[in-house]
Enzyme design. Structure first.
Site, short mmCIF file in Angstrom:
data_model
loop_
_atom_site.label_atom_id
_atom_site.label_comp_id
_atom_site.label_asym_id
_atom_site.label_seq_id
_atom_site.Cartn_x
_atom_site.Cartn_y
_atom_site.Cartn_z
N ASP A 84 -45.36 86.32 -6.39
CA ASP A 84 -46.09 86.91 -7.51
C ASP A 84 -45.20 87.21 -8.71
OD1 ASP A 84 -48.49 86.74 -6.34
OD2 ASP A 84 -48.84 88.87 -6.06
N ASP A 87 -56.94 69.39 -52.75
CA ASP A 87 -56.84 69.19 -51.30
C ASP A 87 -57.88 70.02 -50.58
OD1 ASP A 87 -54.73 67.51 -51.39
OD2 ASP A 87 -53.23 69.11 -51.30
N GLY A 139 -57.43 64.32 -38.81
CA GLY A 139 -58.75 63.85 -38.42
C GLY A 139 -59.29 62.82 -39.40
N MET A 140 -59.08 63.08 -40.70
CA MET A 140 -59.56 62.16 -41.74
C MET A 140 -58.87 60.81 -41.64
SD MET A 140 -61.64 63.13 -44.24
CE MET A 140 -61.11 62.98 -45.95
#
Lengths: 508, 464
Positions: A36, A294, A429-430
């Protein structure tokens, strides 16, 4: 019973250990079975800690089950007291000791008789509280213990510091970017002309806790850890506290204004208006970013936010209020403090999710198809599976979320860091999306024999074009599989027909 | 180091205050090994938190394991164990349809005395999926011993007589062995097997290692009738009374006992095939039991040592200290001493002197032949005391868990993380280089960074 694959907040004892091992010269002894002590591994690996983690175990084994711990716990406390002479030993119960129901309080009392240092039993119940609640409670417990001790011994210092001063409560080991946040807050306080009386528990000494009341006020940057101590200090010493997380440009300004109010009430006569204005407009890049082209391009893009209360609430507000991004879902795993979260983000998102089931969050993300996710490491992996970029904003975290470089999330530099995180997530992503539409980078015909020609197989022009339409990350595999298919059948030219045949046969 | 050479190995036992992984970690490699299994760990958030963090990225790959997380109602028996487990196992059956569900009992199920062994057969009959119970808890066991408890439970499930299944199993193995090779090669290599009683090997190893060791025995005309565990639960090997069994790993003593006592198999007690010396001794012992004269083993071993020469050069004369956490320590120390290292101390969680007897004898013999002092073997070590000894001895390499690795490195002591030996391929002749690759890595790194002058990176030295 609950079927669980993943948990967002750890068990209670982890919270206690995070607080204990944040202090200097405090040792924690877990009442637990072998194995543990995984906390030591996490601290040593994630924090890349140079020192031995001051946590040991008083091992619960078969003998303990049969006869009770008897002298074992007391002996272990006294042994550690001698070996390392810690200021304080915190006996830490675990899930195991919760069921054994041994009288740990009694062990602590007995050990205290002979121990040179102080001994405390962490007041946490495994089945009632999680890591964060336990950390909050343990910090409160240690603060109370030392202030009451000082009061009893008559060593409580009188009065306040000459200059306005602050205690920063809740910075701890294994906390998300806590060490950078600590540095940034100290810097911010310096710029406001506020002396940092104490920052606890990270790197603090328990001997200095008695000086806490000398500060003019307390700052609690995180919702999860530190509030209990702030409440106690308010109750007992009439100390005001500021619990606005200085995250994002607006959040930071709100926090500073609240500090101004608190100081002025005590007769400091400070005005931070100009400082906030100057920082916001000319020093920090975040306000300018939100006006730039942007950021304009991010307007109305969909995002999902999930994390602990502090970070998920702050990110939701930053995205919605400071960047014009549409937060379609904001969620937290801090179920025990859900009302606060609802109140904080209610007006900034379409939907709220309070859950600690990663399946529910995954399903929501899949249903909403956001352009970016801001979440924990778990959401990052969901994003990977769904091809959605993700910025990590909260624990649970991996080693890459313990950067060596300076990466605060709070204050004006924190706001800069968040801009980068958000912007990078969306542009990635773009970019991916554009590549898919236009068929990848390699749209020009290869005119010389380079690496791509070394297979010895001829790709017809059409086949080559077709290959380039395949998304980049599987293109290599498709190429290899097709060539293998052709070679096995003794073909030396790869035409469109061959490509399709290969695809059908191997699913390339 | 003193130059005294004791006559025999010395065994000490300390306080048992040491760092190791919880034995439920065996889930991590066993669910991958047994492809049609599902592991259900019946425990608390503490267990879940450990698994989640110890398994790192594996957790995101939809693993075939889950926690049955006990809540306060389970502890105080307000909820009915049987109904709760049935609900979860039904869900697992629906979502994953495994061929076996393995229940891993934990500290909590021990303390509240949940009768898993009693509940399993009833539930098994009701849902129609075998349920194997293994009590791999931290009260009784350390790290790799978790696998031992699972395999001991599986040993009871191996079919007693199933000629058809056996045939298929062998075909599957044959296919595996012949994968990617031309027909002629297979024919040329198809040596006649010697006439010997069936041999079943036990211990979970990655498939390439299984293939490799099976081939190694095939060269001696020894046929492997089956492995415990096999790739699938449905392919567990037949175990008839009188079969021979041999263990591949030093931590499998319960499995060995179960095979001998409950399945009436005969155990071939041999050193473990770790390092070329161990592999050779292992094969020789099996051959001798079957009355086979081993062929070409000395040459094979010599050739492997030749391939290791560059790595052996790096560690010869250096000292290694095992803090002890995974029970591979005796075998690894024996191999490293054969490589020319000295070893003052071997920490080990648990020492079964009967099961490891042949390995201990080989260790002693190796020390004598290499002319080095016999190591102290410390069972249930005390990490604090060990750190004092390490700071006194300043060994060239400490093999230890992650809790101590970074702090030791910061004090200028080279370390190798012990858990890597559990997950790397270390068995057989072929993988000897992999062991040395691990062992020499810190030394090679040090060589690359030498002369930079910053190997001490804490201000106070040697304070623990």
């Amino acid at each position: 019973m609950k079927l669980a694959y993943w948990m967002y907040a750890g068990p209670a004892h982890i919270g206690t250990l995070r607080i204990a091992s944040s202090f200097k010269n405090v040792h924690a002894i877990m009442h637990a079975p072998i194995g543990d002590d995984y906390f030591n591994v996490m601290r040593s690996m994630l924090e890349r800690e140079r020192d031995y983690t001051p946590v040991t175990t008083s091992v619960v084994d078969r003998n303990v089950l049969a006869r009770g711990s008897q002298e074992k716990v007391v002996d272990n406390i006294l042994r550690k007291d001698q070996e390392e002479t810690p200021d304080l030993i915190v006996l830490t119960p675990t899930c195991t000791s919760s069921i054994l129901q041994e009288d740990l309080e009694n062990f602590v009392e007995r050990a205290q008789i002979d121990a040179k240092g102080d001994v405390l039993l962490a007041d946490v119940n495994h089945y009632r509280v999680n890591e964060l609640q336990a950390a909050d409670r343990t910090l409160d417990q240690i603060v109370q213990f030392y202030l009451e001790k000082a009061r009893k011994h008559g060593t409580l210092p009188e009065g306040k510091t000459e200059q306005p001063s602050v205690n920063i409560l809740g910075m701890s080991t294994l906390g998300f970017h806590n060490n950078h946040d600590g540095t940034e807050l100290k810097k911010l306080m310096g710029e406001l002309g506020i002396e940092v009386n104490q920052l606890i528990p990270d790197g603090a000494s328990v001997h200095n806790l008695k000086n806490l009341p000398r500060a003019w006020f307390n700052l609690v940057p995180y919702r999860e850890i530190g509030l209990m101590s702030a409440h106690y200090l308010e109750r007992e010493f009439n100390m005001p506290y500021v619990d606005i997380t200085p995250m994002g440009i607006v959040g930071t300004a709100q926090c500073i204004r609240k500090i101004q109010q608190v100081l002025n009430q005590q007769g400091a006569a400070v005005d931070y208006g100009e400082f906030i204005d100057h920082q916001t407009r000319f020093v920090s890049q975040a306000a300018w970013f939100s006006r730039s082209i942007d950021c304009q391009n991010l307007t109305g893009k969909k995002a999902v936010v999930f994390g602990d209360n502090t970070h998920a609430a702050a990110m939701t507000r930053i995205l919605a209020r400071e960047m014009g991004i549409r937060v379609v879902l904001a969620g937290t795993y801090c179920k025990y403090d859900a009302d606060w979260f609802r109140e904080q983000v209610g007006e900034y998102c379409d939907e709220i999710l309070i859950s600690d089931d990663n399946g529910a969050i995954g399903d929501a993300i899949a249903r909403l198809e956001p352009a970016a996710i801001f979440g924990t490491q778990m959401e990052r992996h969901m994003g990977k599976r769904l091809d959605i970029p993700c910025g990590v904003i909260a624990a649970p975290i991996h080693i890459q979320n313990f950067p060596v470089g300076y990466r605060p999330f709070v204050g004006y530099e924190g706001a800069n860091q968040i801009v980068d995180l958000v912007y990078n997530s969306f542009t990635l992503g773009m970019e991916d999306h554009l590549l898919e539409i236009f068929g990848g980078h390699d749209t020009k015909e290869v005119i010389h024999k380079g690496i791509s020609a070394e297979s010895g197989l001829n790709w017809s022009k059409e086949a080559k074009i077709e290959l380039n339409k395949v998304p980049g990350f599987v293109r290599g595999k498709v190429k290899r599989n097709t060539e293998k298919f052709a070679r096995e059948r003794g073909m030396d030219e790869i035409t469109l027909e061959v490509m399709y045949a290969a695809k059908e046969s191997v699913g390339a | 180091m003193t130059a005294t050479q004791p006559e025999a190995l010395t065994f000490d036992c300390e306080t048992g205050n040491y760092h190791t992984f919880c034995p439920i970690s065996c889930v991590a490699w066993l669910y991958q090994k047994i492809e049609d299994s599902f592991f259900l760990v019946i425990g608390t958030k503490t267990c879940g938190y450990f698994l989640q963090n110890a398994m790192g990225v594996m957790i995101f790959a939809e693993p075939r394991y889950a926690m049955a997380e006990l809540e306060e109602g389970d502890i105080s028996a307000q909820l009915n164990d049987y109904n709760e487990l049935k609900r979860l196992c039904d869900q697992i059956k629906r979502d994953r349809n495994p061929s076996v569900i393995v229940w891993i009992g934990t500290c909590t199920t021990e303390i509240i005395k949940m009768d898993l062994e009693g509940l399993a057969p009833k539930l098994e009959a009701e849902i129609g999926i075998p349920i194997v119970v293994a009590r791999a808890n931290g009260l009784d066991y350390a790290f790799t011993q978790g696998e031992d408890t699972v395999l001991a439970a599986m040993a009871v499930r191996c079919p007693e007589k199933a000629p058809e299944a056996e045939k298929e199993d062998r075909n599957a193995m044959q296919k595996l062995l012949n994968f990617g090779r031309k027909q002629e090669e297979i024919k040329a290599e198809a040596a006649e097997y010697a006439d010997h009683p069936p041999l079943v090997l036990f211990g979970s190893l990655p498939d390439p290692v299984v293939t490799n060791l099976t081939l190694e025995l095939k060269k001696q005309g020894i046929k492997v009738a089956g492995w415990l565990p096999a790739k699938r639960y449905t392919e567990l090997p037949v175990l008839e009374e009188g079969y021979y069994v041999s263990g591949l790993n030093p931590f499998l003593s319960r499995t060995a006992t179960t095979l001998m006592r409950r399945r009436k198999c005969k155990l071939i007690g041999a050193p473990f095939p770790i390092g070329p010396d161990g592999t050779r001794a292992w094969i020789e012992k099996i051959c001798s039991v079957f009355g086979i004269e081993p062929q070409g083993l000395a040459e094979r071993e010599a050739q492997i040592w030749e391939n290791l020469a560059d790595y052996v050069e790096l560690i010869r004369g250096k000292s290694v200290f095992f803090m002890g956490d995974n029970l591979l320590e005796i075998s690894l120390a024996r191999f490293l001493i054969r490589c020319g290292m000295t070893c003052p101390e071997i920490g080990i969680p648990y020492m079964d002197k009967r099961y490891q007897n042949a390995e201990l004898v080989l260790l002693e013999k190796t020390c004598q032949e290499m002319g080095v002092a016999l190591p102290r073997i410390i069972e249930k070590p005390d990490n604090y005391n060990q750190l004092q000894r390490i700071h006194d001895l300043r060994p060239d390499l400490v093999i230890t868990g992650m809790a101590h690795a970074n702090p030791l490195e910061a004090r200028g002591i080279s370390t190798k993380w012990s858990v890597e030996f559990t997950f790397a391929q270390i068995h057989g002749f072929t993988n000897a280089r992999d062991i040395l690759e691990l062992v020499t890595r810190p030394l090679r790194r040090n060589a690359a960074l030498q002369d930079l002058g910053w190997d001490q990176l804490v201000q106070e030295t040697a304070k623990v």
